[in-house]
Design a protein around this motif. Sequence first.
Motif, short mmCIF file in Angstrom:
data_model
loop_
_atom_site.label_atom_id
_atom_site.label_comp_id
_atom_site.label_asym_id
_atom_site.label_seq_id
_atom_site.Cartn_x
_atom_site.Cartn_y
_atom_site.Cartn_z
N PHE A 32 3.23 -0.98 17.29
CA PHE A 32 4.44 -1.17 18.99
C PHE A 32 5.10 -1.69 17.53
CE2 PHE A 32 7.24 -3.82 21.72
CZ PHE A 32 6.78 -3.17 22.76
N SER A 33 5.14 -1.65 16.37
CA SER A 33 6.00 -2.50 15.88
C SER A 33 6.30 -1.02 15.01
CB SER A 33 5.90 -2.88 14.66
OG SER A 33 5.43 -4.46 14.80
N TYR A 34 5.85 -0.17 14.81
CA TYR A 34 6.13 1.33 14.26
C TYR A 34 6.47 2.25 15.21
CZ TYR A 34 5.61 4.91 11.23
OH TYR A 34 5.09 6.41 10.48
N VAL A 35 6.53 2.37 16.27
CA VAL A 35 6.71 3.29 17.06
C VAL A 35 8.85 3.14 17.49
CG1 VAL A 35 6.44 4.26 19.08
CG2 VAL A 35 4.53 4.05 18.06
N ARG B 164 0.94 6.61 -4.52
CA ARG B 164 2.57 5.33 -4.62
C ARG B 164 2.79 5.98 -3.20
NH1 ARG B 164 2.39 2.43 -8.87
NH2 ARG B 164 0.81 3.83 -10.86
N PRO B 165 2.69 5.96 -1.89
CA PRO B 165 3.51 6.34 -0.51
C PRO B 165 5.08 6.17 -0.94
CG PRO B 165 2.08 4.72 -0.53
CD PRO B 165 1.90 5.03 -2.08
N LYS B 166 5.52 6.67 0.12
CA LYS B 166 7.20 6.24 0.40
C LYS B 166 7.01 5.12 1.07
CE LYS B 166 9.61 9.30 2.83
NZ LYS B 166 10.53 10.17 3.58
N LYS B 167 7.45 4.26 0.77
CA LYS B 167 7.58 2.71 1.12
C LYS B 167 8.77 2.52 1.80
CE LYS B 167 4.40 1.15 -1.74
NZ LYS B 167 3.66 -0.27 -3.22
N THR B 168 9.31 2.65 2.43
CA THR B 168 10.00 2.50 3.62
C THR B 168 10.41 0.95 4.40
OG1 THR B 168 9.30 3.33 5.62
CG2 THR B 168 10.57 4.72 3.75
N LEU B 169 10.85 1.10 5.15
CA LEU B 169 10.45 0.35 6.41
C LEU B 169 9.49 -0.10 6.93
CD1 LEU B 169 12.70 -3.04 6.93
CD2 LEU B 169 13.56 -1.36 8.69
N LEU B 170 8.67 0.66 7.48
CA LEU B 170 8.52 0.63 8.37
C LEU B 170 7.09 1.01 7.89
CD1 LEU B 170 9.58 3.16 10.99
CD2 LEU B 170 9.55 0.64 11.70
N PHE B 171 6.89 0.94 6.38
CA PHE B 171 5.52 1.79 5.51
C PHE B 171 4.89 0.28 5.83
CE2 PHE B 171 2.75 0.67 1.62
CZ PHE B 171 1.98 2.98 2.37
N LYS B 172 5.15 -0.99 6.20
CA LYS B 172 4.42 -2.40 6.16
C LYS B 172 3.69 -2.40 7.04
CE LYS B 172 7.91 -4.84 8.02
NZ LYS B 172 8.52 -6.17 7.47
N TYR B 173 4.22 -1.76 8.17
CA TYR B 173 3.56 -1.50 8.87
C TYR B 173 1.76 -0.47 9.60
CZ TYR B 173 7.52 -3.74 11.28
OH TYR B 173 8.71 -4.60 11.51
N ILE B 174 2.71 0.17 8.87
CA ILE B 174 0.39 1.42 8.07
C ILE B 174 -0.19 0.55 7.85
CG2 ILE B 174 0.47 3.14 6.75
CD1 ILE B 174 1.69 3.99 9.54
N PHE B 175 0.20 0.31 6.07
CA PHE B 175 -0.25 -0.33 5.71
C PHE B 175 -0.76 -1.76 5.83
CE2 PHE B 175 -1.43 -3.09 2.06
CZ PHE B 175 -1.99 -2.70 1.11
N ASN B 176 -0.29 -2.36 6.76
CA ASN B 176 -1.51 -3.68 7.40
C ASN B 176 -2.02 -3.10 8.18
OD1 ASN B 176 0.93 -5.08 5.61
ND2 ASN B 176 1.82 -5.67 6.95
N GLY B 177 -1.27 -2.03 9.28
CA GLY B 177 -2.41 -1.77 10.25
C GLY B 177 -3.27 -1.15 9.97
N THR B 178 -3.67 -0.15 8.26
CA THR B 178 -4.78 0.73 8.28
C THR B 178 -5.29 -0.76 7.80
OG1 THR B 178 -3.49 1.80 7.92
CG2 THR B 178 -5.84 1.14 6.22
N ILE B 179 -5.29 -2.09 7.49
CA ILE B 179 -5.91 -3.03 6.91
C ILE B 179 -6.68 -3.73 8.22
CG2 ILE B 179 -6.05 -5.58 5.66
CD1 ILE B 179 -5.80 -3.66 3.95
N LEU B 180 -6.05 -3.94 9.05
CA LEU B 180 -6.43 -5.02 9.89
C LEU B 180 -7.51 -4.11 10.71
CD1 LEU B 180 -3.01 -6.34 11.66
CD2 LEU B 180 -5.28 -7.65 10.52
N SER B 181 -6.79 -3.14 10.36
CA SER B 181 -8.09 -2.48 11.39
C SER B 181 -9.88 -1.73 11.04
CB SER B 181 -7.43 -0.22 11.35
OG SER B 181 -6.64 -0.22 12.00
N ILE B 182 -9.78 -1.87 9.69
CA ILE B 182 -11.05 -2.41 9.11
C ILE B 182 -11.66 -3.16 9.07
CG2 ILE B 182 -11.91 -2.70 6.71
CD1 ILE B 182 -10.25 -0.52 5.53
N VAL B 183 -10.66 -4.28 8.93
CA VAL B 183 -11.54 -5.07 9.92
C VAL B 183 -11.57 -5.49 10.86
CG1 VAL B 183 -11.00 -7.83 10.36
CG2 VAL B 183 -9.81 -6.99 7.80
#
Length: 652
Positions: free
Chosen positions: A94-97, A32-51
Amino acid sequence: MYIESFVEYNYIGEIAGLLLSGLLLFVMLYVRPKKTLLFKYIFNGTILSIVAILFQISIIKVANNPNQYYNKNLFGIQLISFLLVYNGILYCIFSYVNMMSVVRRNQRKEFILMYAVLSIIYVIGIIIEIAASGLYTFTLDGIDIRHFTRYYISAGIVCAVVCFIASILNRREISRITWHAVCLFVPTSLVVLIAQMIYVVKAHYIFSATTYVPIFMIGFLLFHNVPYDEISGTQSIYALDAYLMKNLTKNMGKKRIWVVYVLIKTLDIENFIKKDIDSLYYGISICRNLENLSPSLRLFKLADDKFVNTIEENDPEKARKMIQEMRAIFDKSRVDLTVPFNYTIIAGEIGSELDSILKIRQFFEYVSRRFVDQNNSQFYMAQKRDYESFAEHYEISSVIRDIRLRENLDDERVVVYAQPIYSVETGSFRSAEALMRLKVGEKLISPEVFIPIAEKSGSIHILSCIILNKVCSAISSFNEYYDFDAISINCSSKELSMDTLNRDFMEIIEKYDIDPSKIRLEVTETAMFENYETANRNMETLSAEGIQFYLDDFGTGYSSLERVMNCPFKTIKFDKTLLYKSLHDDRMNDILSYMIEVFKKNGFITLIEGVEDESQKQYSVDRGFDYIQGYLYAKPTPIEEIKKFFNRKSSF
């Protein structure tokens, strides 16, 4: 005709990247991570990384075994799919940074447009590469995908350079830890990208996953990770927020959530934890016993002495039974521990009244306040009246907070009344006390309810400035036509120690160009002696400007008469409780008579409040009070109407 491959691409780096990204995804889903505004980029980026890695491995597998797996159309789809997914990965990075800068967040539309242009260029480049070379070629050694690899690595290098430049340009807008992370990991990623471009040509090594998966992992570990405490098994306040947010947004109405708020009370919590090892072990056993009650029970640690336990249970009876079992565990601990140990437990359901994390936190803090000064253990199950009382408290707090943010001295939500004060000598009303009310919706809230809230939130000064502004406005409107001495307002204890008090008050008075002597400030005993030196200094400064001071509610505190006489008070305002007691207690009557005599002998004016009937009036007159205030003479009236109690000046 297919050619047997003599050169194989080594993709152990891709396997490592797949394992790393899979582990990262598992952790993100579980802790249950700290879901700030930027967390979605980390999460979506990880999913895309696996793909992307799966596509990359399949591409390398075909390149290494063309006779067995190669199909022209299918291989082309694999290459293009990877390139598109990789573009999505670059977008997340790019978005996260860039979004770490508040300025960039405010320029979100421009940012999206800019990346859309870059994406179009990227896709056009793919089309050109396909038309020119097909992204890959057959050689005597097999399928050559080095050109394909160099293309997307080039895009990665461009992304890294742009991100680093953007971070430099926005250095002042991002935190130091963010800047250090960018300085360390973006250049590192750039080096790995360049190394990948070189090694894919010279040694046929492909490890591009290591250029983007670590970025997501480091971002998660630094800014979003809220792991379990390895000893107690508890999670942090951020994990609690994430858990509550999930249930508020997705599961409200489907699950009933019960919160058990626990405050541990010992003489020295720090030494209790660090030095008393037996107590520490027993504290751990408490956590284990709590966990064993139910799989639906979750433990969160907010501080060394503050915990929150949550229960998912739709059956209220089962939930209450479990809460009682939790209480029994703490009661047993009190008996078994060798050090003093008490607790306060507040339990309640998260219903529709508590529809935000802020409300949930504040509700349990609000209910627990009634037990703060009690040294024994307490257990309390929140009642309907608690939710209703808190709803009013929260609404008042929200209004006060908004008033402070707006700083509008004419704010209509601060309503000013005034109660006339009767002069025994002249037989007329010579002054009045301004009384503040807070308008919340259609209700008027009395000072004893909202003043403590305003003081706690640091908003009391703006309320005082507003009431002073409205009093000055009223005085300015009728000062020329009516004969009166002054109107007094109450001054909070929190304000007397403020460095800006004198300036703020005088700016308001001077704005209306009225005589400062028309304003008087009432200060309580408690306020006066919380910070005596600072308070007395501020009072001396305002007195020099012509503002007189009342000592309000005299007799309710434990002040020193010597200190009172050394302060710049002109009027001593006796609390009504002294009057009521003196009417029926000869000893109190003697004390009151003596104090009045002492004050008048030393040049003070005396005023009694709370006079409501004839007997109280006669007693007050007989004891020699100079002024009388109370419902017998007049009730509070809107400040605009107070002039009707004053005599008109003879020249008009």
